[in-house]
Design an enzyme around this catalytic site. Structure first.
Site, PDB file in Angstrom:
ATOM      1  N   ILE A   1      22.089  49.465  -3.605  1.00 46.33           N
ATOM      2  CA  ILE A   1      20.798  48.899  -4.018  1.00 46.33           C
ATOM      3  C   ILE A   1      19.821  49.148  -2.871  1.00 46.33           C
ATOM      4  O   ILE A   1      20.109  48.795  -1.729  1.00 46.33           O
ATOM      5  CB  ILE A   1      20.898  47.388  -4.277  1.00 46.33           C
ATOM      6  N   THR A   2      18.724  49.857  -3.120  1.00 47.79           N
ATOM      7  CA  THR A   2      18.262  50.305  -4.421  1.00 47.79           C
ATOM      8  C   THR A   2      18.689  51.750  -4.685  1.00 47.79           C
ATOM      9  O   THR A   2      18.936  52.492  -3.742  1.00 47.79           O
ATOM     10  CB  THR A   2      16.726  50.225  -4.544  1.00 47.79           C
TER      11      THR A   2
ATOM     12  N   VAL B   1      16.492  54.403  -2.947  1.00 51.22           N
ATOM     13  CA  VAL B   1      16.482  54.423  -1.476  1.00 51.22           C
ATOM     14  C   VAL B   1      17.912  54.403  -0.939  1.00 51.22           C
ATOM     15  O   VAL B   1      18.413  55.394  -0.430  1.00 51.22           O
ATOM     16  CB  VAL B   1      15.651  53.251  -0.914  1.00 51.22           C
ATOM     17  N   CYS B   2      18.608  53.307  -1.064  1.00 54.66           N
ATOM     18  CA  CYS B   2      19.938  53.162  -0.463  1.00 54.66           C
ATOM     19  C   CYS B   2      20.922  54.200  -0.983  1.00 54.66           C
ATOM     20  O   CYS B   2      21.673  54.803  -0.205  1.00 54.66           O
ATOM     21  CB  CYS B   2      20.475  51.765  -0.711  1.00 54.66           C
ATOM     22  N   THR B   3      20.931  54.410  -2.294  1.00 49.98           N
ATOM     23  CA  THR B   3      21.844  55.391  -2.877  1.00 49.98           C
ATOM     24  C   THR B   3      21.331  56.813  -2.684  1.00 49.98           C
ATOM     25  O   THR B   3      22.046  57.685  -2.173  1.00 49.98           O
ATOM     26  CB  THR B   3      22.049  55.120  -4.378  1.00 49.98           C
TER      27      THR B   3
END
Length: 216
Positions: free
Chosen positions: A114-115, A118-120
């Site tokens: 998450i998110t 961004v994170c993934t």
């Protein structure tokens, strides 16, 4: 023109990354219901346990509003590397995280976070650039809305990331119900985390006990 090559997840070559599935960031996921997101986060982590995948946990600024990783996830992987980042948005920018990924010796990566955008996505793109084959679990990645998720998934696919459902990740890891892990391990998994398939699994289990099983 070269022939298409089906690059499947190989449980012997894969690692699993849990990226910023934090209790504060969880509130930003609006493209899944809260119940779905919680279940999918726990299911993502459980795949690492069931298939014996090297698993790495990471969080971002968890002492602030982002919050901690769920206690259930930490308990599943009590001995896994847990990289607590204090500033890097992209986990790949953290030297300890990169070292943990490299130390697995694996070249396939299953990740979710998450998110999604961004994170993934940032981590997935960095991993592809570094030479890894990346599989993003779309069901365990969440963001603000469906459009943001679709745009992020399109960006990842354009770079060669395979974006899969939780069900697809699980089945590609298993490959054959007769394998180990196979039906004895995965039917309870689906019953717990994928109710739509869980009821079918229960019906199959009942048929087995009655001596009249059919194909799944």
């Amino acid at each position: 023109m070269s022939a298409f090559k089906y690059n499947r997840i190989d449980k012997n070559e894969a690692m699993l990354l849990v990226v910023d599935h934090q209790e504060g960031l969880f509130q930003l996921s609006r493209d899944h219901s809260p119940a779905e997101m919680k279940s999918n986060i726990l299911a993502h982590a459980a795949l690492g346990k069931i298939f014996g995948l090297p698993t790495i946990l990471t969080s971002s600024a968890e002492t602030g509003p982002n919050g901690p990783l769920p206690a259930e996830v930490i308990a599943m992987h009590a001995n896994a590397p847990f990289i607590k980042r204090n500033g890097e948005v992209n986990a790949w920018d953290n030297a300890d995280f990169r070292a943990a990924v490299e130390a697995t010796g694996k070249k396939q990566v299953i990740l979710a976070g998450i998110t999604t955008d961004v994170c993934t996505a940032f981590l997935a793109l960095s991993l592809v650039e570094a030479g890894y084959t990346v599989f993003a679990n779309a069901d365990a990645s969440g963001t603000f809305d469906d459009k943001t998720a679709a745009d992020a998934n399109a960006r990842m696919r354009a770079a060669g990331v395979q974006v899969l459902s939780l069900f697809a990740v699980a089945c590609e890891l298993m490959r054959d119900w007769r394998n180990t892990p196979g039906a004895p391990e995965m039917l309870p998994f689906f019953d717990t985390y994928l109710p739509e398939y869980g009821y079918l699994a229960r019906a199959h289990d009942a048929a087995v006990k009655n001596g009249t099983p059919s194909g799944l």
